[in-house]
Design a protein around this motif. Structure first.
Motif, PDB file in Angstrom:
ATOM      1  N   LEU A 123       0.888  -1.210   0.011  1.00 35.10           N
ATOM      2  CA  LEU A 123       0.114  -0.078  -0.061  1.00 35.10           C
ATOM      3  C   LEU A 123       0.860   1.389  -0.119  1.00 35.10           C
ATOM      4  N   ALA A 124       1.977   1.174   0.677  1.00 40.40           N
ATOM      5  CA  ALA A 124       2.991   2.363   0.835  1.00 40.40           C
ATOM      6  C   ALA A 124       3.631   2.846  -0.659  1.00 40.40           C
ATOM      7  N   ILE A 125       3.670   1.410  -1.197  1.00 38.97           N
ATOM      8  CA  ILE A 125       4.433   1.775  -2.796  1.00 38.97           C
ATOM      9  C   ILE A 125       3.391   2.215  -3.735  1.00 38.97           C
ATOM     10  N   SER A 126       2.263   1.778  -3.679  1.00 35.60           N
ATOM     11  CA  SER A 126       1.221   2.126  -4.130  1.00 35.60           C
ATOM     12  C   SER A 126       0.715   3.656  -4.249  1.00 35.60           C
ATOM     13  N   ILE A 127       0.577   3.965  -2.741  1.00 38.42           N
ATOM     14  CA  ILE A 127       0.111   5.351  -2.539  1.00 38.42           C
ATOM     15  C   ILE A 127       1.120   6.280  -3.170  1.00 38.42           C
ATOM     16  N   HIS A 128       2.609   6.070  -2.953  1.00 38.47           N
ATOM     17  CA  HIS A 128       3.577   6.978  -3.385  1.00 38.47           C
ATOM     18  C   HIS A 128       3.718   7.098  -4.770  1.00 38.47           C
ATOM     19  N   LEU A 129       3.517   5.809  -5.482  1.00 38.32           N
ATOM     20  CA  LEU A 129       3.698   5.867  -7.113  1.00 38.32           C
ATOM     21  C   LEU A 129       2.396   6.589  -7.760  1.00 38.32           C
ATOM     22  N   LEU A 130       1.206   6.608  -7.035  1.00 36.79           N
ATOM     23  CA  LEU A 130       0.267   7.092  -7.559  1.00 36.79           C
ATOM     24  C   LEU A 130       0.153   8.738  -7.275  1.00 36.79           C
ATOM     25  N   ILE A 131       0.694   9.051  -6.192  1.00 36.19           N
ATOM     26  CA  ILE A 131       0.443  10.505  -5.667  1.00 36.19           C
ATOM     27  C   ILE A 131       1.625  11.263  -5.958  1.00 36.19           C
ATOM     28  N   ARG A 132       2.854  10.660  -6.121  1.00 35.78           N
ATOM     29  CA  ARG A 132       3.866  11.567  -6.397  1.00 35.78           C
ATOM     30  C   ARG A 132       4.632  11.221  -7.540  1.00 35.78           C
ATOM     31  N   GLY A 133       5.634  12.016  -8.322  1.00 36.20           N
ATOM     32  CA  GLY A 133       6.140  11.538  -9.482  1.00 36.20           C
ATOM     33  C   GLY A 133       7.488  11.136  -9.000  1.00 36.20           C
ATOM     34  N   TYR A 134       8.052   9.701  -9.589  1.00 34.57           N
ATOM     35  CA  TYR A 134       9.184   9.381  -9.199  1.00 34.57           C
ATOM     36  C   TYR A 134       9.871   8.987 -10.632  1.00 34.57           C
ATOM     37  N   ASP A 135      11.003   9.207 -10.801  1.00 34.45           N
ATOM     38  CA  ASP A 135      11.656   8.603 -11.980  1.00 34.45           C
ATOM     39  C   ASP A 135      12.102   7.088 -11.740  1.00 34.45           C
ATOM     40  N   GLY A 167      -0.882   4.011 -17.274  1.00 38.29           N
ATOM     41  CA  GLY A 167      -0.609   4.598 -18.700  1.00 38.29           C
ATOM     42  C   GLY A 167       0.713   5.679 -18.334  1.00 38.29           C
ATOM     43  N   SER A 168       0.697   6.330 -17.342  1.00 37.94           N
ATOM     44  CA  SER A 168       1.958   7.145 -17.024  1.00 37.94           C
ATOM     45  C   SER A 168       3.329   6.638 -16.213  1.00 37.94           C
ATOM     46  N   THR A 169       3.058   5.563 -15.745  1.00 38.68           N
ATOM     47  CA  THR A 169       4.066   4.444 -15.103  1.00 38.68           C
ATOM     48  C   THR A 169       4.593   3.617 -16.012  1.00 38.68           C
ATOM     49  N   ARG A 170       5.940   3.419 -16.047  1.00 40.46           N
ATOM     50  CA  ARG A 170       6.595   2.512 -17.029  1.00 40.46           C
ATOM     51  C   ARG A 170       7.664   1.789 -16.118  1.00 40.46           C
ATOM     52  N   THR A 171       7.443   0.521 -16.172  1.00 42.32           N
ATOM     53  CA  THR A 171       8.459  -0.452 -15.281  1.00 42.32           C
ATOM     54  C   THR A 171       9.410  -1.186 -16.166  1.00 42.32           C
ATOM     55  N   ARG A 172      10.646  -1.051 -15.854  1.00 40.52           N
ATOM     56  CA  ARG A 172      11.692  -1.725 -16.496  1.00 40.52           C
ATOM     57  C   ARG A 172      12.878  -2.081 -15.698  1.00 40.52           C
TER      58      ARG A 172
END
Length: 140
Positions: free
Chosen positions: A88-100, A122-127
């Motif tokens: 949940l912590a990861i999800s919250i941070h990735l949804l509300i804050r922009g991280y590279d 759409g705005s999140t890309r994982t590699r």
């Protein structure tokens, strides 16, 4: 400057892995947010009397843990606690804050279906760059 998220369990292994990774990538300027998710003791209801000691303990533990990162400057390190599960912590941070980047030291987190849904928006890309014992740099 690039930004990154690292969610920790405040273990010595995670601190050493992160410190080693940061040392190996010292040439890349990075603004790092470290989050320590915590919970109240099992079987207790959420109240002021249960939350305050749990939060105090989490803050103390995170401060002690961040002391193990003595090789990095504190001007680009932000630490915070969050009453949540790690997912949940990861999800919250990735949804509300922009991280590279999302630094991962527990590969099973990437395989979590709930996190995959957040990471595949759409705005999140994982590699993944590496599957190793040290944190993996994930693009978000």
């Amino acid at each position: 400057m690039k930004t990154a998220l690292f969610v920790t369990d405040c273990s010595i292994d995670s601190a050493l892995s992160l410190r080693n990774w940061l040392s190996a990538h010292a040439r890349q300027p990075l603004r790092l947010t470290v989050v320590y998710p915590y919970d109240i003791p099992g079987g207790q209801s959420l109240s002021r009397d249960t939350l305050k000691p749990a939060r105090t303990e989490a803050l103390t533990q995170l401060k002690s843990w961040s002391g193990l990162l003595d090789t990095i400057g504190t001007d680009w390190l932000t630490t915070e606690t969050l009453l949540a599960s790690p997912e949940l912590a990861i999800s919250i941070h990735l949804l509300i804050r922009g991280y590279d980047y999302w630094l991962v030291d527990d590969w099973s987190q990437v395989a979590n279906p709930a996190l995959a849904a957040v990471l595949n928006q759409g705005s999140t890309r994982t590699r993944p760059l590496s599957i190793a014992q040290t944190p993996v740099l994930m693009t978000a």
